[in-house]
Design an enzyme around this catalytic site. Structure first.
Site, PDB file in Angstrom:
ATOM      1  CB  THR A   1      -0.926   0.015   1.229  1.00  0.00           C
ATOM      2  OG1 THR A   1      -1.760  -1.145   1.194  1.00  0.00           O
ATOM      3  CG2 THR A   1      -1.813   1.252   1.213  1.00  0.00           C
TER       4      THR A   1
ATOM      5  CE  LYS B   1      -5.502  -1.532   2.160  1.00  0.00           C
ATOM      6  NZ  LYS B   1      -4.224  -2.220   2.120  1.00  0.00           N
TER       7      LYS B   1
ATOM      8  CE  LYS C   1       1.736   2.496   4.417  1.00  0.00           C
ATOM      9  NZ  LYS C   1       2.056   1.243   3.698  1.00  0.00           N
TER      10      LYS C   1
END
Length: 339
Positions: A137, A213, A288
């Protein structure tokens, strides 16, 4: 399922002890079994690679690489007799594997790993085009740049395929993957990813998987804080944790953090909260992902109302030495929730 292909005619032979390569010399022998690579054996990658090794034919070779030698050594011991080769570098994985999956923690590392694969020069050719599937990701800009570089150099195709389902899903092989790639690559990518997950969803061209995502994890980050606050307030008002969670989960407040990953210890026996918030999806990783989503929003001039405040919360939790290594549901403990 597997993708069968010829290995390069200049294949490295090796002597192995428990599957770990000790020496490499070159042979002109060709092999018809498929060759696979996996780069990054963190909490997610380790379990994904295990599922991959379990489901590909025993005679297929799996090349693995991670900076943590203890992780690669442990992986080999879990599959006695299987054809597993520990590579020193990501470049070695790419030289020998036709299909390479990577699972890395952040954009700089993804960029660095793929630069190390491409910079020494041309890779050996396979009968089929080499396929890189990055399940990390990261931000869409970095991913698209890597995909374009690989294509321009004629080294194969690069797909962004971030996943959802956490460590539990990675272990059980029930992950959902979001694909960013041309339509022509969807069938091949689906065959590979189905060995490690349950659902493969094509979201559009390169970068689209990551965009999906990040939107999902943005929502997850906010829902987790909201679920933690709702449970905290209800328990403080005298409601029983299990009763409150049960009500929420048949009502309009139902969400994954309330039903599956409930932040209150003991409410869901399998949740990280019930094992002192150990395992699961780390606070730092959630922070993050949330910041990546906010950056992508800023780049696209998309306004958000709650994201910045949520980022403040996760940064504060990450800054707590006792909480930063825990599952992100530990926000409940940070709020002062009763345990």
């Amino acid at each position: 399922m597997s993708i069968t292909a010829l290995r390069p005619t200049m294949r490295a032979s090796r002597a192995t002890i428990r599957g770990v390569a000790l020496r490499r010399t070159f042979s002109s022998t060709t092999h018809n079994q498929a060759s696979w690579g996996f780069i990054g054996l963190g909490q997610m990658g380790y379990n994904m690679a295990k599922n991959l090794r379990q489901k590909i034919p025993k005679e297929d070779t799996l090349y693995i690489q991670d900076v943590n030698s203890a992780a690669t050594a442990k992986f080999v011991t879990e599959f006695p007799g299987a054809d597993i080769i520990v590579s020193k570098t990501a470049r070695e994985v790419a030289e020998n594997a036709e299909t390479i999956v990577s699972a890395l923690p952040n954009p700089p590392l993804v960029k660095s790993v793929y630069e190390s694969i491409l910079s020494p020069g041309a890779l050996p050719k396979f009968q089929n085009e080499r396929l890189f599937i990055d399940t990390s990701t990261i931000d869409p800009t970095t991913s698209i740049s890597v995909a374009e570089t690989i294509s321009q150099k004629g080294e194969g195709s690069f797909i962004d395929a971030p996943m959802s389902g956490g460590v539990v899903g990675a272990s059980a092989g029930t992950l959902s993957f979001m694909l960013g790639c041309p339509d022509t690559l969807v069938p091949r990518a689906t065959k590979v990813l189905s060995l490690m997950g349950r659902k493969v969803i094509h979201m559009g061209p390169p970068g689209s998987g990551l965009k999906a995502k990040l939107a999902n994890n943005y929502l997850l980050a906010l829902n987790n804080i909201a679920a933690s606050e709702a449970m905290h307030m209800g328990i403080a008002w005298g409601l029983k944790p299990a009763d409150l969670a049960g009500l929420i989960n048949i009502s309009t407040g139902k969400c994954w953090p309330s039903e599956v990953n409930n932040p209150v210890p003991g409410v869901v026996a399998t949740s990280p909260a019930s094992r002192n918030y150990d395992g699961g999806f780390g606070v730092a990783l959630m922070n993050k992902d949330l910041k990546l989503a906010l950056k992508a929003c800023a780049d696209a001039n998309v306004s958000t109302a709650l994201g910045d405040k949520a980022a403040e919360v996760y940064s504060a939790v990450e800054g707590d030495a006792e909480l930063k290594s825990k599952d992100f549901s530990v926000v409940y403990r940070w709020l002062g929730g009763k345990e």
